[in-house]
Design an enzyme around this catalytic site. Structure first.
Site, PDB file in Angstrom:
ATOM      1  N   SER A  67       0.838  -1.197   0.000  1.00 58.01           N
ATOM      2  CA  SER A  67       0.000   0.000   0.000  1.00 58.01           C
ATOM      3  C   SER A  67       0.871   1.245   0.000  1.00 58.01           C
ATOM      4  CB  SER A  67      -0.900   0.029   1.235  1.00 58.01           C
ATOM      5  OG  SER A  67      -0.148   0.348   2.399  1.00 58.01           O
ATOM      6  N   ASP A  68       0.299   2.338  -0.473  1.00 62.05           N
ATOM      7  CA  ASP A  68       0.918   3.625  -0.187  1.00 62.05           C
ATOM      8  C   ASP A  68       0.756   3.881   1.304  1.00 62.05           C
ATOM      9  OD1 ASP A  68       2.138   6.095  -0.428  1.00 62.05           O
ATOM     10  OD2 ASP A  68       0.948   6.707  -2.150  1.00 62.05           O
ATOM     11  N   TRP A  69       1.529   4.809   1.833  1.00 62.68           N
ATOM     12  CA  TRP A  69       1.571   5.022   3.276  1.00 62.68           C
ATOM     13  C   TRP A  69       0.214   5.535   3.767  1.00 62.68           C
ATOM     14  CZ3 TRP A  69       5.167   2.420   1.694  1.00 62.68           C
ATOM     15  CH2 TRP A  69       6.326   2.128   2.391  1.00 62.68           C
TER      16      TRP A  69
END
Length: 865
Positions: free
Chosen positions: A232-234
């Site tokens: 995932s992106d952060w």
């Protein structure tokens, strides 16, 4: 680094490890342990691996007070080189930088598409064209992997704006999704097989990308056969079971929000099967296995590299990314204005002349080993005595960082003292000497932009704490100075004990710190030259503020502060002074543009205009010195209403550490420009195809231009932009001839067995060595197409270096499916229709285009890579 089995570890070893993991351990492996590290299980020899931003440098584990790094030119600058070998070498450099920072996984490259000119992260990506983006990304990833580090393609997919980025739904047709937005990922995976893919923050057609089975399970893993990890992106995970079942392997950062106990509950309630859990665990273990190739110890210390050969490569990249947009003749000499004469005195004017605009903002920003301004680059080349400077106007959005101009009170070192407390300051103000608190941490710092996302201290728990910033400022000249304080939290700025900026009592929401901070609040104070003025900031972290966040932004915990300042400038007077100097100068360079203040993750630009005062400055200088060279630094297109007046014009992007040297090398002819625009530059904002549907409206953004992105729109509608995609001049001249197109296996049932071999003879017809870029476009059948298609589309390119008078044959091989197909929504597959196509080979200069016919004998449907 601890390792699972770095020597000859095979699938059976991973199977064995999975069988020995407890359910809790399996769940733990699927999320980060902190901002940058994965979870370790020492009893089974499973280490923690480290990730780092990306994409134009390896920052390491600290936004706050981090270790300096090499900074590459931004993504659009690299795209402008059209040089896959150079990008491969830069990937190797990035791998070395990652190893120096103890990192195993690089969070780059960014390969989203600039569907419009305003995207805050547009500078990170390579191009508006998916083929250029995908091939450049493949070279980047191959170089990173050659150094043993895992690259990460990001962001899958349609992360093309910052406005409400975690909440917005990108409404895009299946055809545009495939032909424009997914194609860069498809080509990069086909060409390099990178070890990780990062999902985007946004929704795609109503469903967040990180829990979208159509994207992850069906296309990425199913159709393309991708075997790497999906992360995932952060803070870009939004669900428990949906994300795991869709195929999201790793939630970042840690501690987890959606794995842990929540995932255990999903397992016990059969929302997630253990078989699916094991599939996710396997991908994380394979990522750890792949990362072990870097030979980096677990939790390794971070260090600087900064090798001479790296500086040389960065300088080469900076120079080769500069696009020569115009180079008309000097009326008095009847010769092109560029290159300039280093023996003459050079007047350097403008807001970017003495500014190191070396990178954009957000996660792509980093603390560089060093920076070079255009003024410095020119002075180093010609001699300081040959260079005169005039400011003209300022170009900053926020006041320039003050930290490097401060001195510590205790030792007089450059910088300031940063003290951290667990208790709030006394009501009377800590600067008055009544502060009885004991700091838990005391740091000497020079960078006065402090983003605290990854700051930690054993005595601090939670996100609520306090800090002071203290130093002295000795101004070089007396006058009124402006100071600015931006916070994600609360802040008060005192100069000599007087409150100058209050960013606590009443706060206004801004775009700082990824959209969770305030606007810059400013104040003024008259300061005397030669006097040490006391500078003091009281700061409280984000939870101390009652400011309401914008909808759809990502919150990064404790927040941060930014302190800027400079002497107040009367713009009209400064322009007048610059014009007077220009009228008498031998040769003039005007440096204008944007910076990381204007282009950054967290917000989009509201318009294409250059900063206030810039247009007036350029027009005024050109009125008295029509041969002035205009240098523009920006990551994406800007308006240039004076472009028709300018005779010499360069687009210089954000050039990394060596930006100023790269610009100077081109200005004075040490580098012969060969770069081409990877983006179309419209004349004005309303001319671009996404103009009516760029921002989020009630949680959705309509990709109404469909497949007609960038040059596809301008070519098809016949609208002439300011500068076309692929435009770029040289100090050399070239000639193309003898274009041939040969198709292999024209009747093969499987189109993947067929390809085009495009060959063209290229000659350097000048007395100067130079590099030519040959762009290969394909025009579809004019009458026989069953759907509307762009007039032409880029399908391949090649760069060739030629000595004066040299002639070489350039050959480019293109898969026939890529060259001729469109996405057929009716059969949910690629379709190559039979008919008469035309292949164009395009070189530098007007009229340097060749066309050859291509007859596709049979129609074929295909899928996959």
């Amino acid at each position: 680094m601890g390792s699972i089995d770095t020597v000859g570890m095979g699938q059976r070893a991973i199977d064995q490890i999975i069988s020995e993991l407890s359910l809790n351990e399996k769940v733990a492996l699927l999320s980060g342990v902190d901002a940058w590290h994965t979870f370790a299980i020492p009893r089974l020899g499973i280490p923690s691996i480290r990730t780092t931003d990306g994409p134009n440098g390896a920052r390491g584990t600290r936004y706050f007070n981090g270790v300096p790094s090499a900074c590459l030119p931004c993504g659009t600058a690299l795209g402008a080189t059209f040089d896959r070998d150079l990008i491969f070498s830069l990937g190797q450099l990035l791998a070395a930088e990652c190893r120096a920072k103890g990192a195993h996984v690089l969070l780059g490259p960014t390969i989203n598409i600039q569907r419009g000119p305003l995207g805050g992260r547009g500078f990170e990506s390579f191009s508006e064209d998916p083929v250029l983006s995908g091939l450049a990304a493949a070279s980047y990833c191959s170089g990173v992997q050659d150094g043993g580090v895992v690259p990460t393609l990001k962001h899958l997919v349609c992360n093309d704006q910052e406005h409400e980025r975690v909440a917005v739904s990108a409404l895009v047709t299946p055809r545009a999704l495939r032909e424009i937005y997914l194609l860069p990922f498809q080509l990069a995976i086909q060409g390099a097989r990178p070890g990780a893919v990062m999902t985007s923050y946004n929704k795609v057609n109503g469903l967040h990308a990180s829990e979208n089975p159509g994207l992850i399970r069906d296309i990425l893993r199913g159709e393309w056969g991708y075997e790497g990890a999906v992360i995932s992106d952060w803070f870009g995970t939004y669900s428990v079971a949906d994300a795991v079942n869709a195929g999201l392997d790793l939630e970042m950062p840690g501690p987890t929000r959606f794995r842990g106990p929540a995932l255990m509950h999903a397992l016990t309630s059969n929302k997630v099967s253990e078989k699916t859990l094991n599939e996710r665990v396997r991908k994380v273990l394979e990522l750890v296995q792949l990362a072990s190739r870097a030979g980096v110890p677990e939790y390794a210390p971070e260090r600087k590299l900064n090798r001479p050969e790296d500086r040389a490569l960065l300088r080469r990249a900076a120079g080769e990314s500069v696009v020569l947009l115009k180079n008309d003749k000097n009326d008095s000499t009847n010769s092109p204005i560029l290159p300039l004469d280093r023996e003459k005195t050079t007047l350097v004017i403008g807001p970017n002349a003495d500014l190191a605009a070396y990178c954009g903002g957000g996660s792509a920003s980093l603390l560089a080993y060093y920076t070079v301004t255009p003024r410095q680059g020119i002075a180093d080349k010609c001699g300081a005595e040959q260079v005169v400077f005039s400011q003209g106007c300022y170009g900053h959005k926020e006041l320039p960082l003050l930290g490097e101009h401060l001195r510590t009170i205790e030792t007089g070192q450059p910088g300031y003292t940063f003290r951290v407390y667990t208790e709030p300051p006394p009501a009377s103000g800590s600067f008055k000497g009544s502060d009885s608190r004991t700091p838990v941490d005391e740091l000497h710092m020079t960078n006065s932009s402090a983003f605290l996302m990854d700051y930690s201290h054993p005595q601090i728990s939670g996100d609520t704490y306090y800090a002071t910033l203290e130093g002295t400022f000795e101004p070089p000249e007396s006058g009124v100075y402006e100071f600015g304080l931006t916070v994600a939290g609360t802040g008060l700025l005192y100069i000599d004990g007087v409150l100058v900026v209050d960013n606590k009592t009443v706060q206004r929401a801004g775009t700082s710190f990824f959209g969770i901070g305030t606007v810059e609040e400013r104040g003024e104070r008259y300061l005397e030259a030669g006097k040490k003025h006391h500078v003091f900031v009281e700061f409280g972290t984000a939870p101390t503020s009652n400011l309401q966040h914008h909808h759809g932004v990502v919150s990064f915990g404790p927040g941060g502060l930014r302190l800027g300042g400079c002497r107040k400038l009367d713009t009209d007077t400064a322009i007048q002074q610059a014009v007077q100097s220009a009228a008498q100068a031998d040769q003039v360079v005007v440096c204008v543009g944007l910076s990381g203040d204007w282009e950054s993750e967290g917000f989009d630009r509201p318009h294409m205009d250059l900063p206030p005062g810039t247009e007036e400055l350029v027009n005024a200088v050109l009125a008295v010195q029509p041969n002035a060279v205009i240098v523009v630094q920006s990551g994406t297109p800007v308006t240039m209403p004076w472009a028709d007046k300018a005779k010499a014009l360069l687009q210089a992007w954000y050039g990394g550490n060596e930006a100023g040297n790269g610009i100077a090398d081109v200005l004075f002819g040490d580098v012969n420009p060969s770069a081409k625009l990877p983006l179309t530059f419209p004349r004005e904002l309303s001319q671009n195809p996404s103009y009516l549907s760029y921002r989020s409206e009630r949680g959705r953004v309509l990709y109404s231009e469909d497949i007609y992105v960038g040059y596809r729109y301008y070519d098809t509608t016949g609208q002439p932009p300011l500068f076309r995609f692929g435009h770029g001049l040289s100090y050399s001249t070239f000639h193309l001839r003898d274009l041939t197109v040969r198709e292999t296996a024209p009747y093969a049932a499987n189109i993947k067995e067929s390809s085009l071999r495009v060959s063209v003879t290229v000659s350097n017809t000048s007395a100067r060595p130079g590099a030519e870029v040959v762009l290969v476009y394909v025009r579809p059948p004019a009458a026989a197409c069953s759907v509307g298609r762009p007039v032409r589309e880029l399908k391949g390119y090649e760069k060739v270096m030629l000595q004066p008078g040299e002639t070489r044959e350039v050959s480019i091989t293109i898969p026939l499916g890529l060259a001729t197909s469109f996405w057929d929504e009716g059969c949910d597959a690629w379709l190559s229709e039979k008919g008469l196509y035309f292949v164009e080979a395009v070189g530098t200069g007007e009229g340097n285009t060749l066309v050859a016919p291509l007859t596709v004998q049979v129609s074929r449907v295909w899928n996959g890579l």
